[in-house]
Write an enzyme that holds these catalytic residues in place. Structure first.
Site, PDB file in Angstrom:
ATOM      1  N   ARG A 173       1.223  -0.962   0.312  1.00 52.63           N
ATOM      2  CA  ARG A 173      -0.084  -0.003  -0.011  1.00 52.63           C
ATOM      3  C   ARG A 173       0.964   1.063  -0.323  1.00 52.63           C
ATOM      4  NH1 ARG A 173      -2.903   0.170   4.763  1.00 52.63           N
ATOM      5  NH2 ARG A 173      -1.153   2.035   5.487  1.00 52.63           N
ATOM      6  N   GLU A 226       8.410   0.579  10.930  1.00 54.81           N
ATOM      7  CA  GLU A 226       6.645   0.790  11.162  1.00 54.81           C
ATOM      8  C   GLU A 226       5.923   0.327  11.364  1.00 54.81           C
ATOM      9  OE1 GLU A 226       6.377   0.511   8.113  1.00 54.81           O
ATOM     10  OE2 GLU A 226       8.653   0.243   7.524  1.00 54.81           O
ATOM     11  N   GLY A 227       4.378   1.383  11.881  1.00 51.41           N
ATOM     12  CA  GLY A 227       3.142   0.820  12.556  1.00 51.41           C
ATOM     13  C   GLY A 227       2.999   1.693  13.572  1.00 51.41           C
ATOM     14  N   GLU A 257       5.605   6.558   2.031  1.00 48.97           N
ATOM     15  CA  GLU A 257       5.649   5.751   2.603  1.00 48.97           C
ATOM     16  C   GLU A 257       4.729   4.615   1.472  1.00 48.97           C
ATOM     17  OE1 GLU A 257       6.019   2.866   6.398  1.00 48.97           O
ATOM     18  OE2 GLU A 257       4.156   3.416   6.434  1.00 48.97           O
ATOM     19  N   ASN A 298       4.510   1.084   1.802  1.00 51.69           N
ATOM     20  CA  ASN A 298       3.893  -0.319   3.254  1.00 51.69           C
ATOM     21  C   ASN A 298       3.936  -1.810   2.433  1.00 51.69           C
ATOM     22  OD1 ASN A 298       3.219   1.061   5.422  1.00 51.69           O
ATOM     23  ND2 ASN A 298       1.339   1.668   4.178  1.00 51.69           N
ATOM     24  N   SER A 314      -2.714  -2.627   6.035  1.00 47.66           N
ATOM     25  CA  SER A 314      -4.117  -3.476   6.932  1.00 47.66           C
ATOM     26  C   SER A 314      -5.062  -2.300   5.637  1.00 47.66           C
ATOM     27  CB  SER A 314      -4.344  -3.335   7.934  1.00 47.66           C
ATOM     28  OG  SER A 314      -3.477  -1.891   8.907  1.00 47.66           O
ATOM     29  N   LYS A 373      13.175  10.303  11.041  1.00 49.12           N
ATOM     30  CA  LYS A 373      12.179   9.039  11.343  1.00 49.12           C
ATOM     31  C   LYS A 373      13.070   7.217  10.998  1.00 49.12           C
ATOM     32  CE  LYS A 373       8.727   9.576   7.972  1.00 49.12           C
ATOM     33  NZ  LYS A 373       7.542   9.276   6.462  1.00 49.12           N
ATOM     34  N   ARG A 395      -7.076   7.542   5.284  1.00 48.27           N
ATOM     35  CA  ARG A 395      -7.529   7.888   6.630  1.00 48.27           C
ATOM     36  C   ARG A 395      -7.068   9.295   6.958  1.00 48.27           C
ATOM     37  NH1 ARG A 395      -2.115   4.474   8.080  1.00 48.27           N
ATOM     38  NH2 ARG A 395      -1.555   5.365   6.308  1.00 48.27           N
ATOM     39  N   LYS A 432      12.734   2.116   5.253  1.00 50.80           N
ATOM     40  CA  LYS A 432      12.972   4.027   5.011  1.00 50.80           C
ATOM     41  C   LYS A 432      13.552   3.970   4.126  1.00 50.80           C
ATOM     42  CE  LYS A 432       8.828   4.795   7.686  1.00 50.80           C
ATOM     43  NZ  LYS A 432       8.031   3.316   7.687  1.00 50.80           N
TER      44      LYS A 432
HETATM   45  P1  ADP Z   1       4.805   3.753   9.719  1.00 48.19           P
HETATM   46  O1  ADP Z   1       5.529   2.701   9.129  1.00 48.19           O
HETATM   47  O2  ADP Z   1       5.111   4.378  10.738  1.00 48.19           O
HETATM   48  O3  ADP Z   1       4.201   3.917   9.054  1.00 48.19           O
HETATM   49  P2  ADP Z   1       5.161   6.469   8.064  1.00 48.19           P
HETATM   50  O4  ADP Z   1       6.267   6.962   7.388  1.00 48.19           O
HETATM   51  O5  ADP Z   1       3.305   6.006   7.353  1.00 48.19           O
HETATM   52  O6  ADP Z   1       5.875   5.415   9.373  1.00 48.19           O
HETATM   53  O7  ADP Z   1       4.898   7.599   9.028  1.00 48.19           O
HETATM   54  C1  ADP Z   1       3.519   7.422   9.944  1.00 48.19           C
HETATM   55  C2  ADP Z   1       2.743   8.725  10.099  1.00 48.19           C
HETATM   56  O8  ADP Z   1       3.331   9.873  10.268  1.00 48.19           O
HETATM   57  C3  ADP Z   1       2.207   9.399   8.997  1.00 48.19           C
HETATM   58  O9  ADP Z   1       1.013   8.586   8.363  1.00 48.19           O
HETATM   59  C4  ADP Z   1       1.589  10.301   8.700  1.00 48.19           C
HETATM   60  O10 ADP Z   1       0.423  10.819   9.350  1.00 48.19           O
HETATM   61  C5  ADP Z   1       2.595  11.206   9.423  1.00 48.19           C
HETATM   62  N1  ADP Z   1       4.154  11.184   8.396  1.00 48.19           N
HETATM   63  C6  ADP Z   1       4.469  10.792   7.709  1.00 48.19           C
HETATM   64  N2  ADP Z   1       5.986  10.792   7.156  1.00 48.19           N
HETATM   65  C7  ADP Z   1       5.123  12.080   7.064  1.00 48.19           C
HETATM   66  C8  ADP Z   1       5.448  13.777   6.142  1.00 48.19           C
HETATM   67  N3  ADP Z   1       7.120  13.818   5.587  1.00 48.19           N
HETATM   68  N4  ADP Z   1       4.939  14.719   6.559  1.00 48.19           N
HETATM   69  C9  ADP Z   1       3.656  15.341   7.479  1.00 48.19           C
HETATM   70  N5  ADP Z   1       3.718  13.615   8.143  1.00 48.19           N
HETATM   71  C10 ADP Z   1       4.729  12.264   8.103  1.00 48.19           C
HETATM   72 MG    MG Z   2       2.681   5.027   7.234  1.00 47.97          MG
END
Ligand code: ADP
Ligand code: MG
Length: 474
Positions: A125, A368-369, A144, A146, A151, A364, A450, A305
């Protein structure tokens, strides 16, 4: 775009009536989750949290996200087959991050032994936000991708009907008719079924590798039941069951409780706390087997990442997808700025920039999660502390994406009904199947929207921050 439902969003009586109808509709439609108190029992269940109103999404960006999904499928698949790229890219990360290092060790061990697996199934996703530029125009930017346990492809199929009803209750029949149908679970099951078929054993089962705490079981059941509808047997097992009951025969066919397993669909295994010594052994057993792993460990690594950050370097996409300049251009258009914190001048420079101006970035780790990223002051503090240590390389930096907020209500059991300023994240599900070198299926399978209140920087639906939503295209 922020003002889609301006006329009703502050009408308390209308909102109350619509919310009551919405919650009952969600329960009737099967938008369900087990409770935090009894996460392994279906005796008492609740509705999965969702927005009262669908959120406005620019049509052009929605279409752009769908149009690039097959390219992302190709890219993930290419990365997963490129040992040299994974080795080089993750070299610095695995020195600083034990979890990635352990995954990488299994990856190398399986390659050294020689792959028994010949059919490959990817379910991913790709998540995006709509970045609001200085000129007010929104751009699609990837958060990102996944590549393991992506899910809500099941539960999200229930929300459009609920929102259609809500809009009707609010007197918006015409708008209600414009909400798109969406059923990712069907597409995910199609991919699993194809992999099962190519594996080529009628008696073999599909094994969902599930968590110890199974609060989100209904989301998984949506995919599972699609497989039963196709007369494919599904079993649900945890890592510890695999450790206790799993085995390989001489040709590395996988058996669990005496049943041959054709496909292992992981809904678990992406966070460090899942693994004790036994569970790592179980993971190794699965990876060594002939069964189709969704994903195999290489594809899990392709979703880190660090890989995402290296993909954004000039020239990398071209190398990974030779002869596909259009796919490369579509993919690159969705990239936000991503920066390596590897030791050296490049990392020093960006670390200093982020310390000086933390609100421009997200820090970051390789997790994940949800709930792991660092923002603002916290980002500054952590980066100050680690900037001269090798620990720095277990993180990447990313430009912070700044979407335009909109008003909505987040409906959650036992929570007061109150208006919130919200931002949304769009995910597109991708499914592909490869047999040997030949890609036999490559599709976008549906979407997930979401939405969360702006005050939460991080976290998904399972983490209790974001809620399910439906795009209303504008
Ligand atoms: P994870 O693998 O923990 O889901 P993500 O990269 O999806 O990591 O980041 C988790 C959440 O953080 C995202 O769903 C988003 O809401 C926020 N986020 C992540 N990267 C960014 C970004 N570059 N700018 C703004 N919000 C972000
Ligand atoms: Mg995410």
């Amino acid at each position: 775009m922020a003002a889609a439902w301006q006329d009703v969003v502050r009408d308390a009586a209308a909102v109350r009536e619509a919310a009551a109808a919405a919650v009952d509709a969600a329960l009737l439609a099967g938008g369900l989750m087990r409770t935090g108190e009894q996460p392994n029992s279906s005796d008492v269940v609740n509705y999965a949290p969702f927005t009262l109103l669908p959120s406005a999404v620019p049509r052009a960006l929605f279409e752009q996200a769908y149009a690039v999904q097959q390219d992302f499928n190709l890219l993930v698949d290419a990365v997963s087959q490129n040992k040299e790229f994974l080795e080089q890219t993750l070299a610095s990360t695995i020195k600083a991050d034990d979890f990635t290092a352990q995954l990488f060790r299994i990856y190398m061990q399986v390659l050294e032994e020689g792959l028994a697996q010949t059919v490959f199934l990817g379910i991913n996703r790709s998540d995006y936000m709509f970045d609001c530029g200085l000129d007010g125009a929104a751009a699609l930017k990837q958060i990102e991708i996944n590549t393991i346990a992506a899910s809500f492809g099941g539960l999200t199929s229930r929300t459009a009907d609920v929102h259609r009803l809500v809009l009707k209750v609010l007197g918006k029949t015409e708008e209600a008719s414009q909400l798109l149908p969406n059923n990712p679970a069907k597409g995910l099951a199609l991919g699993i079924a194809k992999a099962w078929e190519l594996y080529g054993s009628q008696r073999a089962v599909v094994m969902f590798l599930v968590e110890e705490v199974q609060r989100n079981i209904f989301d998984q059941r949506c995919v599972e039941n699609e497989l039963w509808n196709r007369n494919i047997r599904v079993v649900r097992r945890r890592f510890r069951d695999v450790f206790e009951q799993g085995s390989l025969d001489a040709s590395r066919r996988l058996y669990i409780d005496g049943q041959e397993v054709a496909v292992v669909y992981y809904r678990e295994g992406y966070v460090p706390r899942t693994y004790n010594q036994q569970n790592w052994e179980a993971r190794l057993l699965l990876e060594r087997s002939r069964a189709v792993k969704c994903p195999d460990i290489a594809t899990q690594l392709a979703g880190t990442k660090k890989v995402q950050q290296e993909l954004s370097r000039p020239g990398t996409l071209e190398k990974l997808l030779p002869g596909r300049p259009e796919a490369v251009a579509r993919i690159r258009a969705t990239f936000a700025g991503l920066y390596s914190l590897d030791e050296g001048e490049e990392g020093d420079r960006i670390a200093a920039t982020a310390i000086a101006d933390p609100d421009r970035f997200v820090l970051k780790p390789q997790r994940e999660g949800g709930g792991n990223n660092l923002y603002g002051e916290e980002l500054r503090e952590v980066l100050e502390k680690i900037k001269d240590s090798p620990e720095r390389t277990s993180y990447i930096l990313m430009d912070k994406i700044k979407p335009q907020p909109a008003l909505n209500y987040l409906l959650r059991a036992h929570s007061p009904l109150q208006v919130s300023e919200c931002i949304s994240e769009l995910g597109i599900f991708g499914v592909y199947v490869r047999q040997g070198r030949e890609l036999v299926l490559n599709e976008a399978a549906g979407h997930l929207l979401r939405t969360k209140a702006v005050e939460h920087a991080d976290g998904g639906v399972a983490a209790g921050v974001a809620v399910l939503d439906t795009p209303y295209l504008v």
